[in-house]
Design a protein around this motif. Structure first.
Motif, PDB file in Angstrom:
ATOM      1  N   GLY A 216       0.742  -1.300  -0.157  1.00 29.40           N
ATOM      2  CA  GLY A 216       0.105   0.154  -0.065  1.00 29.40           C
ATOM      3  C   GLY A 216       0.748   1.258   0.052  1.00 29.40           C
ATOM      4  O   GLY A 216       0.497   2.430   0.117  1.00 29.40           O
ATOM      5  N   TRP A 217       2.239   1.150   0.074  1.00 28.71           N
ATOM      6  CA  TRP A 217       3.119   2.294   0.043  1.00 28.71           C
ATOM      7  C   TRP A 217       4.007   2.173  -1.280  1.00 28.71           C
ATOM      8  O   TRP A 217       3.839   1.395  -1.919  1.00 28.71           O
ATOM      9  N   LEU A 218       4.509   3.402  -1.646  1.00 27.74           N
ATOM     10  CA  LEU A 218       5.354   3.320  -2.615  1.00 27.74           C
ATOM     11  C   LEU A 218       6.586   4.213  -2.331  1.00 27.74           C
ATOM     12  O   LEU A 218       6.717   5.095  -1.591  1.00 27.74           O
ATOM     13  N   ALA A 219       7.887   3.737  -2.813  1.00 27.75           N
ATOM     14  CA  ALA A 219       9.028   4.536  -2.574  1.00 27.75           C
ATOM     15  C   ALA A 219       9.629   5.197  -3.830  1.00 27.75           C
ATOM     16  O   ALA A 219      10.210   4.540  -4.546  1.00 27.75           O
ATOM     17  N   GLY A 220       9.412   6.512  -3.898  1.00 28.43           N
ATOM     18  CA  GLY A 220      10.055   7.196  -4.815  1.00 28.43           C
ATOM     19  C   GLY A 220      11.298   7.642  -4.792  1.00 28.43           C
ATOM     20  O   GLY A 220      12.140   7.924  -5.824  1.00 28.43           O
ATOM     21  N   MET A 221      11.973   7.669  -3.760  1.00 24.97           N
ATOM     22  CA  MET A 221      13.271   8.125  -3.567  1.00 24.97           C
ATOM     23  C   MET A 221      13.865   6.998  -2.348  1.00 24.97           C
ATOM     24  O   MET A 221      12.967   6.597  -1.641  1.00 24.97           O
ATOM     25  N   SER A 222      15.012   6.919  -2.437  1.00 22.54           N
ATOM     26  CA  SER A 222      15.807   6.305  -1.433  1.00 22.54           C
ATOM     27  C   SER A 222      17.200   6.984  -0.978  1.00 22.54           C
ATOM     28  O   SER A 222      17.687   7.715  -1.430  1.00 22.54           O
ATOM     29  N   LEU A 223      17.565   6.772   0.255  1.00 22.32           N
ATOM     30  CA  LEU A 223      18.891   7.270   0.793  1.00 22.32           C
ATOM     31  C   LEU A 223      19.842   5.830   1.242  1.00 22.32           C
ATOM     32  O   LEU A 223      19.250   5.016   1.669  1.00 22.32           O
ATOM     33  N   PHE A 224      20.919   6.099   0.603  1.00 23.58           N
ATOM     34  CA  PHE A 224      21.888   5.212   1.138  1.00 23.58           C
ATOM     35  C   PHE A 224      23.115   5.700   2.008  1.00 23.58           C
ATOM     36  O   PHE A 224      23.939   6.428   1.537  1.00 23.58           O
ATOM     37  N   PRO A 225      22.929   5.623   3.380  1.00 23.09           N
ATOM     38  CA  PRO A 225      23.925   6.261   4.228  1.00 23.09           C
ATOM     39  C   PRO A 225      25.124   5.362   3.934  1.00 23.09           C
ATOM     40  O   PRO A 225      25.385   4.369   3.411  1.00 23.09           O
ATOM     41  N   ALA A 226      26.308   6.180   4.253  1.00 25.33           N
ATOM     42  CA  ALA A 226      27.648   5.697   3.881  1.00 25.33           C
ATOM     43  C   ALA A 226      27.815   4.224   4.636  1.00 25.33           C
ATOM     44  O   ALA A 226      27.728   4.035   5.566  1.00 25.33           O
ATOM     45  N   HIS A 227      28.580   3.427   3.755  1.00 30.97           N
ATOM     46  CA  HIS A 227      28.594   2.020   4.025  1.00 30.97           C
ATOM     47  C   HIS A 227      29.703   1.658   4.805  1.00 30.97           C
ATOM     48  O   HIS A 227      30.932   2.324   4.540  1.00 30.97           O
ATOM     49  N   PRO A 228      29.695   0.754   5.792  1.00 27.13           N
ATOM     50  CA  PRO A 228      30.888   0.690   6.667  1.00 27.13           C
ATOM     51  C   PRO A 228      32.116   0.086   5.868  1.00 27.13           C
ATOM     52  O   PRO A 228      33.153   0.082   6.329  1.00 27.13           O
ATOM     53  N   LEU A 229      31.994  -0.745   4.636  1.00 21.26           N
ATOM     54  CA  LEU A 229      32.920  -1.310   4.077  1.00 21.26           C
ATOM     55  C   LEU A 229      33.100  -1.056   2.762  1.00 21.26           C
ATOM     56  O   LEU A 229      34.017  -1.504   2.057  1.00 21.26           O
ATOM     57  N   LEU A 230      32.071  -0.076   2.258  1.00 27.67           N
ATOM     58  CA  LEU A 230      32.407   0.317   0.711  1.00 27.67           C
ATOM     59  C   LEU A 230      32.367   1.813   0.892  1.00 27.67           C
ATOM     60  O   LEU A 230      31.533   2.530   1.333  1.00 27.67           O
ATOM     61  N   ARG A 231      33.120   2.210  -0.259  1.00 29.17           N
ATOM     62  CA  ARG A 231      32.978   3.738  -0.732  1.00 29.17           C
ATOM     63  C   ARG A 231      31.817   4.002  -1.504  1.00 29.17           C
ATOM     64  O   ARG A 231      31.033   3.166  -2.157  1.00 29.17           O
ATOM     65  N   ALA A 232      31.554   5.188  -1.713  1.00 26.67           N
ATOM     66  CA  ALA A 232      30.355   5.658  -2.566  1.00 26.67           C
ATOM     67  C   ALA A 232      30.389   5.150  -3.934  1.00 26.67           C
ATOM     68  O   ALA A 232      29.291   4.679  -4.477  1.00 26.67           O
ATOM     69  N   ASP A 233      31.680   4.894  -4.472  1.00 25.78           N
ATOM     70  CA  ASP A 233      31.759   4.291  -5.615  1.00 25.78           C
ATOM     71  C   ASP A 233      31.548   2.880  -5.895  1.00 25.78           C
ATOM     72  O   ASP A 233      31.841   2.118  -6.769  1.00 25.78           O
ATOM     73  N   GLY A 234      31.347   1.924  -4.513  1.00 25.66           N
ATOM     74  CA  GLY A 234      31.378   0.761  -4.547  1.00 25.66           C
ATOM     75  C   GLY A 234      32.673  -0.001  -4.326  1.00 25.66           C
ATOM     76  O   GLY A 234      32.525  -1.159  -3.974  1.00 25.66           O
ATOM     77  N   GLU A 235      33.717   0.813  -4.322  1.00 23.93           N
ATOM     78  CA  GLU A 235      35.181   0.177  -3.953  1.00 23.93           C
ATOM     79  C   GLU A 235      35.185  -0.294  -2.549  1.00 23.93           C
ATOM     80  O   GLU A 235      34.776   0.579  -1.666  1.00 23.93           O
ATOM     81  N   PRO A 236      35.846  -1.385  -2.163  1.00 25.33           N
ATOM     82  CA  PRO A 236      36.129  -1.691  -0.659  1.00 25.33           C
ATOM     83  C   PRO A 236      36.931  -0.707  -0.084  1.00 25.33           C
ATOM     84  O   PRO A 236      37.864  -0.006  -0.548  1.00 25.33           O
ATOM     85  N   THR A 237      36.691  -0.449   1.265  1.00 27.78           N
ATOM     86  CA  THR A 237      37.555   0.344   2.257  1.00 27.78           C
ATOM     87  C   THR A 237      37.400  -0.324   3.367  1.00 27.78           C
ATOM     88  O   THR A 237      36.867  -1.381   3.768  1.00 27.78           O
ATOM     89  N   ALA A 238      38.341   0.043   4.441  1.00 27.10           N
ATOM     90  CA  ALA A 238      38.492  -0.384   5.835  1.00 27.10           C
ATOM     91  C   ALA A 238      37.253  -0.243   6.547  1.00 27.10           C
ATOM     92  O   ALA A 238      36.256   0.531   6.218  1.00 27.10           O
ATOM     93  N   PHE A 239      36.936  -1.368   7.309  1.00 27.55           N
ATOM     94  CA  PHE A 239      35.808  -1.232   8.323  1.00 27.55           C
ATOM     95  C   PHE A 239      35.581  -0.023   9.008  1.00 27.55           C
ATOM     96  O   PHE A 239      36.674   0.365   9.703  1.00 27.55           O
ATOM     97  N   ASP A 240      34.352   0.612   8.968  1.00 24.26           N
ATOM     98  CA  ASP A 240      34.319   1.749   9.617  1.00 24.26           C
ATOM     99  C   ASP A 240      33.342   1.396  10.876  1.00 24.26           C
ATOM    100  O   ASP A 240      32.050   1.355  10.524  1.00 24.26           O
ATOM    101  N   ALA A 241      33.763   1.264  12.047  1.00 21.86           N
ATOM    102  CA  ALA A 241      32.793   1.134  12.996  1.00 21.86           C
ATOM    103  C   ALA A 241      31.718   1.889  13.448  1.00 21.86           C
ATOM    104  O   ALA A 241      30.474   1.809  13.714  1.00 21.86           O
ATOM    105  N   ALA A 242      32.134   3.385  13.254  1.00 17.18           N
ATOM    106  CA  ALA A 242      31.147   4.357  13.491  1.00 17.18           C
ATOM    107  C   ALA A 242      30.091   4.452  12.558  1.00 17.18           C
ATOM    108  O   ALA A 242      28.735   4.653  12.757  1.00 17.18           O
ATOM    109  N   ARG A 243      30.274   4.317  11.152  1.00 15.09           N
ATOM    110  CA  ARG A 243      29.151   3.965  10.157  1.00 15.09           C
ATOM    111  C   ARG A 243      28.368   2.675  10.485  1.00 15.09           C
ATOM    112  O   ARG A 243      27.177   2.914  10.168  1.00 15.09           O
ATOM    113  N   TYR A 244      28.851   1.530  10.647  1.00 15.49           N
ATOM    114  CA  TYR A 244      28.295   0.718  11.122  1.00 15.49           C
ATOM    115  C   TYR A 244      27.295   0.757  12.177  1.00 15.49           C
ATOM    116  O   TYR A 244      26.046   0.409  11.922  1.00 15.49           O
ATOM    117  N   GLN A 245      27.543   1.394  13.110  1.00 15.49           N
ATOM    118  CA  GLN A 245      26.745   1.511  14.410  1.00 15.49           C
ATOM    119  C   GLN A 245      25.525   2.652  14.095  1.00 15.49           C
ATOM    120  O   GLN A 245      24.629   2.490  14.571  1.00 15.49           O
TER     121      GLN A 245
END
Length: 302
Positions: A216-245
């Motif tokens: 009964g709902w629609l999602a026209g937009m989405s947010l992707f918070p900073a990932h603890p293991l990935l940069r914005a371009d999808g490349e891997p980076t060191a685990f970021d515990a603050a981003r995870y939490q």
């Protein structure tokens, strides 16, 4: 609280955004050192030289946080679907190319006299548009009006070369992309870009199956918070515990309880059984949470 969620992430260069539907998506990204103009009242806006986003804080807006199993066996996906009830989210659903006139709602003042065209890709929650002030591009788009875009060979062939601005709109905001369209055999540019994939549009889905938009709902937009293991371009980076939490806080507030129960079972060494009336659905969600928790536990426990 919801305003704080959106404002905090519009200010975070590690966060990404998307507007559209399954098979037709506009993405907004920016670099940490990239010049950006940000406004938070009355609308929430970020604009760079490569693209822009505007968010409207509507009373019915409901964030749905989720996590998914990714193709990388050591990682996972995460996002927040920004949902509205169907009646509040519904757009025009046009199925042919249509001229809409000057784009008076453009994020930047210099774009408000350019002509906006709906490409007629249908879908309930978003309109996929292009915008141009170039006479050649406007002539090409006007010649295509009244016909489905995907059946118009000249338009499909020439669109990457003329590269009009792409403007993807929903009731909760819009994403604008100013960068060139990648050629059919090319790679999308870094930063803001769009994907229009006829093969996926043919499925008629509104969202990917992995995104748990409530019935009964629609999602026209989405947010992707900073990932603890990935940069914005999808490349891997060191685990970021603050981003995870930070994202786990969103999951606790806006996520699926059954999935969270499955994750907790990993960290608390419990089973993932369920005995309620929706056992089949909840069992699948708990099992998914358990698998995600197994991946996350490896990093959280060091």
């Amino acid at each position: 609280m919801l305003r704080d969620l959106l404002v905090d992430h519009i200010r975070d260069p590690g966060a990404s955004w998307a507007c559209g539907r399954f098979g037709a998506i506009a993405e907004f990204h920016r670099d940490p050192d990239e010049p950006v103009a940000i406004a938070t009242d009355p609308s929430i806006v970020a604009a760079t030289g490569r693209g822009a986003i505007r968010l409207e804080l509507l009373p019915e807006l409901r964030p749905v946080a989720y996590e998914t199993i990714s193709s990388c066996i050591e990682s996972w996906g995460q996002g927040v679907a920004l949902c509205l009830p169907k009646a509040a989210a519904a757009m025009s659903g046009r199925t042919v190319v249509t001229e809409l006139g000057p784009d008076r709602e453009a994020v930047r003042p210099q774009d408000r006299d350019a002509i906006l065209f709906d490409l007629g890709l249908g879908g309930e929650q978003a309109e996929v548009c292009v915008r141009s002030a170039d006479p050649e591009a406007i002539e090409l788009l006007r010649a295509a009006c009244g016909r489905p875009m995907l059946e118009n060979g000249p338009l499909m062939h020439r669109l990457p070369a003329i590269s009009p601005h792409r403007v993807f709109c929903s009731r909760m905001g819009r994403v604008e992309v100013y960068q060139p369209i990648a050629p059919p055999d090319g790679k999308s540019p870094e930063g803001p870009h769009t994907h229009v994939l006829p093969r996926l549009l043919a499925h008629g889905r509104l969202n990917a199956a992995t995104v748990p938009v409530p019935e009964g709902w629609l999602a026209g937009m989405s947010l992707f918070p900073a990932h603890p293991l990935l940069r914005a371009d999808g490349e891997p980076t060191a685990f970021d515990a603050a981003r995870y939490q930070s994202f786990q806080t969103l999951m606790e507030r806006y996520g699926d309880p059954a999935l969270l129960a499955g994750k907790r079972a990993v960290f608390e060494a419990n089973d993932v059984g369920t005995d309620d009336a929706d056992a089949d659905v909840n069992a699948r969600r708990r099992a998914l949470g358990f698998r995600i928790g197994q991946r996350q536990a490896k990093w959280v426990r060091g």
